[in-house]
Write a protein that holds these residues in place. Structure first.
Motif, mmCIF file in Angstrom:
data_model
loop_
_atom_site.group_PDB
_atom_site.id
_atom_site.type_symbol
_atom_site.label_atom_id
_atom_site.label_comp_id
_atom_site.label_asym_id
_atom_site.label_seq_id
_atom_site.Cartn_x
_atom_site.Cartn_y
_atom_site.Cartn_z
ATOM 1 N N PRO A 130 0.812 -1.167 -0.102
ATOM 2 C CA PRO A 130 0.025 0.027 -0.061
ATOM 3 C C PRO A 130 0.675 1.145 -0.110
ATOM 4 O O PRO A 130 1.850 1.284 0.775
ATOM 5 N N MET A 131 0.322 2.060 -0.878
ATOM 6 C CA MET A 131 1.283 3.489 -0.893
ATOM 7 C C MET A 131 -0.024 4.568 -1.009
ATOM 8 O O MET A 131 -1.175 4.341 -1.272
ATOM 9 N N VAL A 132 0.237 5.789 -0.884
ATOM 10 C CA VAL A 132 -0.611 6.704 -0.707
ATOM 11 C C VAL A 132 -0.091 7.982 -1.660
ATOM 12 O O VAL A 132 1.133 8.357 -1.479
ATOM 13 N N ILE A 133 -1.165 8.251 -2.385
ATOM 14 C CA ILE A 133 -0.916 9.530 -3.551
ATOM 15 C C ILE A 133 -1.511 10.403 -3.140
ATOM 16 O O ILE A 133 -2.774 10.640 -3.063
ATOM 17 N N ARG A 134 -1.031 11.733 -3.102
ATOM 18 C CA ARG A 134 -1.589 13.005 -2.761
ATOM 19 C C ARG A 134 -1.313 14.315 -3.584
ATOM 20 O O ARG A 134 -0.242 14.214 -4.326
ATOM 21 N N ARG A 135 -2.208 15.162 -3.928
ATOM 22 C CA ARG A 135 -1.956 16.340 -4.667
ATOM 23 C C ARG A 135 -1.103 17.277 -3.659
ATOM 24 O O ARG A 135 -1.224 17.069 -2.546
ATOM 25 N N PRO A 136 -0.536 18.129 -4.316
ATOM 26 C CA PRO A 136 0.309 19.228 -3.439
ATOM 27 C C PRO A 136 -0.741 19.883 -2.452
ATOM 28 O O PRO A 136 -1.654 20.450 -3.010
ATOM 29 N N GLY A 137 -0.265 20.157 -1.260
ATOM 30 C CA GLY A 137 -1.081 20.713 -0.363
ATOM 31 C C GLY A 137 -2.131 20.181 0.249
ATOM 32 O O GLY A 137 -2.752 20.432 1.306
ATOM 33 N N GLN A 138 -2.502 18.904 -0.214
ATOM 34 C CA GLN A 138 -3.585 18.086 0.837
ATOM 35 C C GLN A 138 -2.863 17.316 1.913
ATOM 36 O O GLN A 138 -1.704 16.639 1.602
ATOM 37 N N THR A 139 -3.583 16.971 2.597
ATOM 38 C CA THR A 139 -3.214 15.968 3.756
ATOM 39 C C THR A 139 -4.025 14.570 3.447
ATOM 40 O O THR A 139 -3.287 13.503 3.740
ATOM 41 N N ALA A 140 -5.125 14.650 3.030
ATOM 42 C CA ALA A 140 -5.970 13.518 2.610
ATOM 43 C C ALA A 140 -5.379 13.087 1.306
ATOM 44 O O ALA A 140 -4.887 13.606 0.516
ATOM 45 N N GLY A 141 -5.144 11.694 1.229
ATOM 46 C CA GLY A 141 -4.739 11.115 -0.257
ATOM 47 C C GLY A 141 -5.566 9.773 -0.413
ATOM 48 O O GLY A 141 -6.400 9.384 0.163
ATOM 49 N N VAL A 142 -5.274 9.131 -1.650
ATOM 50 C CA VAL A 142 -5.714 7.880 -1.991
ATOM 51 C C VAL A 142 -4.620 6.909 -1.847
ATOM 52 O O VAL A 142 -3.848 6.901 -2.342
#
Length: 115
Positions: A18-30
């Motif tokens: 499992p890894m988490v991808i996030r947009r810049p500046g977001q704390t929540a990710g997918v």
């Protein structure tokens, strides 16, 4: 689904994590299941990998995130990488996955602070 896509899905499921991808500046990710091959001996200098971080992921794992873009971050355990590129992987005309290319590898502790 063709045998190529099925084979890719099995490899990512079996060897991935499992890894988490996030947009810049977001704390929540997918959260996504991705496979990052280990660094080769020629890429290791002083015990540290010197090559870009590569992760293979299925396209459907990124449905909630959308198309990966430069400067998105990928968190792999305690390390965070910044995307420099994302290459689509096709099975014929169908988009079946992405190769995420990233740099960095900053370590974070459980509170999210740099170590």
């Amino acid at each position: 689904m063709s045998y190529r896509t099925d084979r890719r899905r099995r490899q990512i499921s079996r060897k991935g994590r499992p890894m988490v991808i996030r947009r810049p500046g977001q704390t929540a990710g997918v959260t996504m299941q991705a496979y990052a091959p280990p660094a080769q001996a020629a890429q290791i200098i002083d015990g540290m990998g010197s090559a870009a971080f590569l992760a293979q992921v299925m396209a459907d794992a990124l449905t909630a995130h959308g198309t990966p873009a430069k400067d998105d971050t990928v968190q792999d355990g305690p390390k965070t990488y910044t995307l420099t590129d994302a290459t689509p992987v096709y099975d014929g005309p169908t988009l079946c996955g992405w190769t995420l290319i990233a740099a960095g590898g900053e370590s974070h502790d459980d509170t999210g602070s740099l170590v």
